[in-house]
Design a protein around this motif. Sequence first.
Motif, mmCIF file in Angstrom:
data_model
loop_
_atom_site.group_PDB
_atom_site.id
_atom_site.type_symbol
_atom_site.label_atom_id
_atom_site.label_comp_id
_atom_site.label_asym_id
_atom_site.label_seq_id
_atom_site.Cartn_x
_atom_site.Cartn_y
_atom_site.Cartn_z
ATOM 1 N N ILE A 134 53.342 57.643 69.728
ATOM 2 C CA ILE A 134 52.421 56.624 70.592
ATOM 3 C C ILE A 134 53.002 55.665 70.544
ATOM 4 O O ILE A 134 53.826 55.165 69.364
ATOM 5 N N CYS A 135 53.848 54.858 71.489
ATOM 6 C CA CYS A 135 53.941 53.692 71.404
ATOM 7 C C CYS A 135 53.556 52.537 70.875
ATOM 8 O O CYS A 135 52.142 52.852 71.059
ATOM 9 N N PRO A 136 53.735 52.251 70.234
ATOM 10 C CA PRO A 136 53.083 50.940 69.800
ATOM 11 C C PRO A 136 52.827 49.427 70.485
ATOM 12 O O PRO A 136 52.184 49.057 70.132
ATOM 13 N N GLU A 137 53.900 49.625 72.000
ATOM 14 C CA GLU A 137 53.289 48.601 72.874
ATOM 15 C C GLU A 137 52.736 48.812 73.860
ATOM 16 O O GLU A 137 51.569 47.607 74.258
ATOM 17 N N CYS A 138 52.172 49.755 74.203
ATOM 18 C CA CYS A 138 50.947 50.325 75.124
ATOM 19 C C CYS A 138 50.562 51.010 74.930
ATOM 20 O O CYS A 138 49.705 51.999 75.903
#
Length: 148
Positions: free
Chosen positions: A120-124
Amino acid sequence: MPRPTKFRRVEFFPKDTYFVPLNKPKCEIEEVNLKIEELEAIRLKDIEGLNQEECAEKMHISRQTFQNVIDNARKVIAIALTQGKAIKIGGGHYTTRNCELKCGNCGKIYEVKQEDDHFICPECNSEKVGCRKRSETCEKWCRGIKNV
């Protein structure tokens, strides 16, 4: 306020993560948890044959922390073996090296810190995440993830 726990460097990730005693009904099996960094400590000390200082250096922790990690690992294994419990390997507070992931959605590049934030991307919060570069160590961690 307690000091934050420092991530432990880990280079080995097992394919088999669950070990069960034979001839025991499934409904009677209890399990103990062996953390990823505890398995790494056992591997470095008992299989690689490194001394405590070398192990601590490889894991980027102090010698005292290494001793605490390996003591706990051996206790977990001893409980499982003497009390007939299953060993589940996973979790912990660790990082790895040479493993950068890239989000296919927003393009953010980040290092993997724990198993849980791997996909899971921490940004989006996108799940379109892939391995940015492949290396020998990275391959062990990112097996099955496409390059981005």
